[in-house]
Write an enzyme that holds these catalytic residues in place. Structure first.
Site, mmCIF file in Angstrom:
data_model
loop_
_atom_site.group_PDB
_atom_site.id
_atom_site.type_symbol
_atom_site.label_atom_id
_atom_site.label_comp_id
_atom_site.label_asym_id
_atom_site.label_seq_id
_atom_site.Cartn_x
_atom_site.Cartn_y
_atom_site.Cartn_z
ATOM 1 N N ASP A 29 0.811 -1.169 -0.023
ATOM 2 C CA ASP A 29 0.072 -0.259 -0.278
ATOM 3 C C ASP A 29 1.021 1.229 0.014
ATOM 4 O OD1 ASP A 29 -2.505 1.755 0.330
ATOM 5 O OD2 ASP A 29 -2.678 1.285 2.379
ATOM 6 N N SER A 30 0.815 2.395 -0.270
ATOM 7 C CA SER A 30 1.532 3.518 -0.581
ATOM 8 C C SER A 30 1.609 4.106 0.973
ATOM 9 C CB SER A 30 0.940 4.644 -1.312
ATOM 10 O OG SER A 30 -0.567 5.000 -1.177
ATOM 11 N N GLY A 31 0.853 3.968 1.323
ATOM 12 C CA GLY A 31 0.700 4.621 3.215
ATOM 13 C C GLY A 31 0.278 6.022 2.662
ATOM 14 N N GLY A 32 -0.667 6.319 2.029
ATOM 15 C CA GLY A 32 -1.595 7.218 2.148
ATOM 16 C C GLY A 32 -2.653 7.134 3.543
ATOM 17 N N TYR A 33 -3.388 6.095 2.973
ATOM 18 C CA TYR A 33 -4.471 5.527 4.319
ATOM 19 C C TYR A 33 -3.746 6.140 6.043
ATOM 20 C CZ TYR A 33 -7.049 3.140 8.082
ATOM 21 O OH TYR A 33 -8.033 3.573 9.038
ATOM 22 N N ASP A 53 -8.205 -6.695 1.737
ATOM 23 C CA ASP A 53 -7.295 -7.020 2.458
ATOM 24 C C ASP A 53 -7.816 -6.230 4.136
ATOM 25 O OD1 ASP A 53 -6.465 -3.253 1.681
ATOM 26 O OD2 ASP A 53 -5.126 -4.469 3.669
ATOM 27 N N CYS A 78 -5.718 -26.114 15.053
ATOM 28 C CA CYS A 78 -7.243 -27.486 15.089
ATOM 29 C C CYS A 78 -6.953 -28.963 14.684
ATOM 30 C CB CYS A 78 -8.491 -27.576 14.148
ATOM 31 S SG CYS A 78 -9.224 -25.439 14.705
ATOM 32 N N GLY A 97 -11.244 3.633 1.046
ATOM 33 C CA GLY A 97 -12.226 5.241 1.765
ATOM 34 C C GLY A 97 -13.440 4.689 2.303
ATOM 35 N N GLN A 137 -11.663 6.948 -4.965
ATOM 36 C CA GLN A 137 -12.355 7.896 -4.129
ATOM 37 C C GLN A 137 -13.489 8.656 -3.976
ATOM 38 O OE1 GLN A 137 -10.815 7.591 -0.634
ATOM 39 N NE2 GLN A 137 -9.175 6.694 -0.875
ATOM 40 N N CYS A 157 -11.886 -28.521 10.869
ATOM 41 C CA CYS A 157 -10.478 -27.151 9.967
ATOM 42 C C CYS A 157 -9.962 -27.891 10.349
ATOM 43 C CB CYS A 157 -10.748 -26.239 11.250
ATOM 44 S SG CYS A 157 -9.416 -25.219 10.960
ATOM 45 N N ASP A 187 -3.509 8.340 -2.372
ATOM 46 C CA ASP A 187 -4.005 8.636 -2.273
ATOM 47 C C ASP A 187 -4.850 9.862 -0.754
ATOM 48 O OD1 ASP A 187 -4.601 6.591 -0.431
ATOM 49 O OD2 ASP A 187 -6.195 6.150 -1.360
ATOM 50 N N HIS A 239 -5.307 -20.589 12.914
ATOM 51 C CA HIS A 239 -6.945 -20.577 12.303
ATOM 52 C C HIS A 239 -7.213 -19.332 11.894
ATOM 53 C CE1 HIS A 239 -10.656 -22.457 13.105
ATOM 54 N NE2 HIS A 239 -10.729 -21.105 13.622
ATOM 55 N N CYS A 287 -6.482 -26.640 10.636
ATOM 56 C CA CYS A 287 -5.345 -26.227 10.017
ATOM 57 C C CYS A 287 -4.225 -26.690 11.365
ATOM 58 C CB CYS A 287 -5.722 -24.786 10.750
ATOM 59 S SG CYS A 287 -5.936 -24.258 12.454
#
Lengths: 395, 395
Positions: A98-102, A271, A314, A221, A194, A309, A152, A340, A311
C-alpha cells in the site's frame, strides 16, 4: 493454465450468472494468484505472530505490506540493501505494498496536505517528513513488491461533500503523477478510487482514473465508520463502473461476511487486519460466526474449536489448551489463533471461487450468511473505535 | 544402544579424566535422553513463544513444566481430563514437572509454612490454597510427567544458618512423604538437596536424602543472588556427595558458561528460563557471548547474527530483519530469538557430550570459556533483580 505472457495480466475465468461475482487469475512475478483472494496484512514486513512458512501453510497467496511503515522503520534503503521486501522477510509469493496514504491520514499527527504532497510527523518519534506521489512511487519500486499503489488522500467518513471532492481531485492528480513516475515494468501500479459516500463523486473518480488506464483499480475510503448498508451500495455502484477486464481491489475489508458481499459486487482482491487482529483478542472464525476462546465453555473442551478445520491449530490442540494459553497470555496463543483465522479465510476464498466456477455462488453465499452469525454492527463499530484509539499501529 | 529394561534407568557412559564431567543416558517413557542435557522452561505448558514442533527442531529432548502454575491454571483436573500434560501440550518427548516449591516460596504472597504443608495465596487472583507433599505428589502423578520432583522449602540466599537448617529438615521430611505417597511406577521421583550456602548443611542434606534411595537427586536453592564463586563451590561439594550412578539435576542454572561449569562439577540435568527470557529481550547467544540484536551495528547486517548457526532463524533471516522486528515489537521477533537461543544451547550440549565421550572436555571447556565473554556479574545480578521485581510470572 494458460501461457503467461504479461506479468500484469488478469484473466477472467468465469462470472456468476446471478451476481457480479467473478473468478479470475492474476499473474504476478511471484506466481499466479487465484481470485477472489484475501491478502493478510504484514505492514511492517511480517504478518503479526507468523513466520513466512506458516503464512504459506494457511494457503495465503499474496500479502500486503505498507510503504508508510517500512519507510519509517527500517527505512526504504535498508530493505533495498537487503535485496527487496521478498528477500528481507523471506516470502517468495506475491506482495502488494500500500502507498501509505491511508496511514498518513489516519496515524500521523500534524499532517499538512498540499497539491505537491504531504508533510507529516512520524507516529513513532515525531520526526517530520515530506512525501510526494513521485517519492512514494520510487519507494515502492525500491521495496520491489509485485503490485504497488498510487498515493491517495483519504478523507474521514463524515467529511463534507466539498472536502471529499477536493481530496478526490487531488487523488486523481497524484495517481497521474505516480503513473508518470513509474519506471519498472515488472510491477503493476493500481489507482485508488475515492469519493467517500457520494455516488456522484465515486462515479467521477472511477471514470477519471479509468481514462488513465491502470492495470488494476482499488476502491478506497470505505469501512471507516459509515453504516454498512452505505458501504455496500458504494461498493456495488463503484465496482460496476470499473473495467470488466481489470482486477478490482476492495481496500480494508476483511470480515468473512463482508468479503462475501464484496465478491458478490464484483471485487477480486481484499485486505484487512481484522482476521489477524481479532485472533489476537481470542476470536476464532467458525462457520457459525466468531467464537471467543476465552468463553468458559471452552475451558474443558477436548475437541478443537472448529472440529472440521484442518489447520495446524485445530489438528494439534484442544479448545481447552487454547483457552488456557489465552488465560495465561502465552504468546503462542496469538499465533495459534492467527493460523486458524487465516486458514479459515483461505479456505473460505477457495470455496467462494469453486462456487463461482461451478455456478453455485449465490446459493453458497445464502447458505454461508444463514449459518454465519456476524458480530452485530454496534459491537463492530465499538471494536473499531477501540482499535483506532488504542493505535495498534503495526497493522 | 543398550536394552532398556528399567524406565528409571540412568546409564553412565563415560567420565572425564580431568574433571567430574559425565556423559550418560537417561531412560524415560518418552525416549532416551542423552546427558548432560538442558531443559527449557515451559511452566504453563508451553515454552514461551514456541510450538512443540519448534522446540523439537531446536534439538531439545526434555522440557520442564511447573506444578504450581498448572495447578492454578488450568487446574490439575483439566490437564488430567485432556489426557495428561504430554497430550495437552502436544509434546511427545520427555517432561519433568517441578513440584512448585520454589514458585510458592518466590511468587506467592502471604505464605504460611508448617510441617504439614504450605498455605499460600495465588499470585494470579489472591485465592488461598493449602498444599502438602502428598497433594503435590498426587498432582504430579495426574499431570503424568516422566520425572517428578519432591516438594521442598526453598530459603532465601541470605537467610540465617538456623532458618536454612529448619527449611532443610522440613525438605527432608517432605521428600520422605512424597516418596511414600508415590503410586505410579512409570515416573521417577527426584529429591531436592537444600542447605543454602552452608557446606555442612548441604552435606547433611545429601547424605540424608541419599539414604532414602531416590532414582535421581536435584541440587536446589542456588543461583538466587549469592556470589557466583559460592555457587560453584556448593555445586562442586554437593555433587560429589551424591551417588555416582544416579542423575544429578542442577536446578535453575542455564547460562552457557554456568552450564559448562556445572557439567565440570558432575551435574547431568540443567533447567533455566534464562535462554528463553533473554531471547525475548533481544539477547542472542553466540560463541563470543550474548549479543543484543537491538545494537545499531545490526541494523544493516545482511548476515545472520551467528553465521555458523544452522537454526531456522539464522538459516532464514538477516540480522537486519531481526533488528527491525525487535525495533517494531513484532511478536515474531521473540520467537525467532527463542529458536536461536535454544538451538545454541542444544548444540552446546551436544558438543559438551561429544567432548566428554572423546576425552576432550577440559580443553573444550577452556576453549569455550576463553571465547565466550560472559555478562559481567553486576549486570547479571541487576538483570535478575529486575526480572524478579517485574514478576515475569510465567516462567
Amino acid at each position: 493454465m494458460r501461457l503467461i505472457n504479461n506479468l500484469k495480466d488478469f484473466h477472467l475465468i468465469r462470472t456468476c450468472p446471478d451476481s457480479r461475482a467473478r473468478a479470475g487469475e492474476l499473474v504476478t512475478p511471484h506466481g499466479v494468484v487465484l481470485t477472489p483472494v484475501f491478502l493478510p496484512v504484514g505492514s511492517q514486513g511480517a504478518v503479526k505472530t507468523l513466520s513466512p512458512e506458516e503464512v504459506k501453510d494457511t494457503g495465503i497467496a499474496m500479502l500486503l505490506a505498507n510503504t508508510y511503515h517500512l519507510y519509517l522503520r527500517p527505512g526504504i534503503a535498508v530493505v533495498e540493501k537487503m535485496g527487496g521486501l521478498h528477500k528481507f522477510m523471506a516470502w517468495d509469493r506475491a506482495i502488494l505494498t500500500d502507498s501509505g496514504g491511508y496511514q498518513i491520514f489516519s496515524l500521523a499527527p500534524l499532517r499538512q496536505v498540499s497539491d505537491e504532497g504531504v508533510i507529516f510527523r512520524s507516529h513513532i518519534d515525531g520526526s517530520q517528513h515530506f512525501i510526494t506521489p513521485e517519492l512514494i512511487t520510487q519507494f515502492q519500486e525500491r521495496l520491489s513488491a509485485d503490485i504497488i499503489m498510487a498515493l491517495d488522500e483519504c478523507p474521514a467518513h463524515d467529511d463534507s461533500f466539498e472536502k471529499v471532492q477536493r481530496a478526490m481531485i487531488r487523488t486523481h492528480q497524484w495517481a497521474e503523477r505516480c503513473q508518470k513516475t513509474q519506471k519498472r515494468n515488472d510491477q503493476a501500479l493500481y489507482a485508488i478510487v475515492q469519493g467517500g459516500i457520494f455516488p456522484q463523486l465515486r462515479q467521477q473518480s472511477a471514470e477519471y482514473l479509468t481514462s488513465l488506464g491502470f492495470p488494476g483499480y482499488a476502491i478506497g475510503g470505505l469501512s471507516l465508520g459509515e453504516p454498512k448498508k452505505v458501504t455496500l451500495v458504494i461498493i456495488e455502484e463503484t465496482a460496476a463502473l470499473l473495467p470488466e477486464n481489470k482486477p478490482r481491489y476492495l481496500m480494508g475489508i476483511g470480515s468473512p461476511e463482508d468479503i462475501i458481499e464484496g465478491v458478490a459486487r464484483g471485487c477480486d482482491l481484499f485486505d484487512s487486519a481484522l482476521p489477524t487482529r481479532v485472533a489476537r483478542n481470542g476470536a476464532f472464525f467458525t462457520w457459525q460466526g466468531r467464537h471467543n476462546i476465552q468463553n468458559a465453555a471452552y475451558s474443558q473442551m477436548e475437541q478443537p474449536i472448529e472440529p472440521d478445520c484442518d489447520c495446524y491449530t485445530c489438528r494439534t490442540f484442544s479448545a481447552a489448551y487454547l483457552h488456557h494459553l489465552f488465560s495465561c497470555d502465552e504468546l503462542l496463543a496469538y499465533r495459534l489463533a492467527t493460523i486458524h483465522n487465516l486458514s479459515f479465510i483461505s479456505n473460505l476464498m477457495h470455496k467462494v471461487r469453486d462456487a463461482i466456477l461451478n455456478g453455485t455462488f449465490s446459493s453458497f453465499k445464502d447458505n454461508f450468511l444463514t449459518n454465519y452469525k456476524p458480530t452485530d454492527e454496534q459491537t463492530r463499530l465499538n471494536q473499531k473505535q477501540r482499535w483506532l484509539k488504542s493505535r495498534d499501529l503495526g497493522e
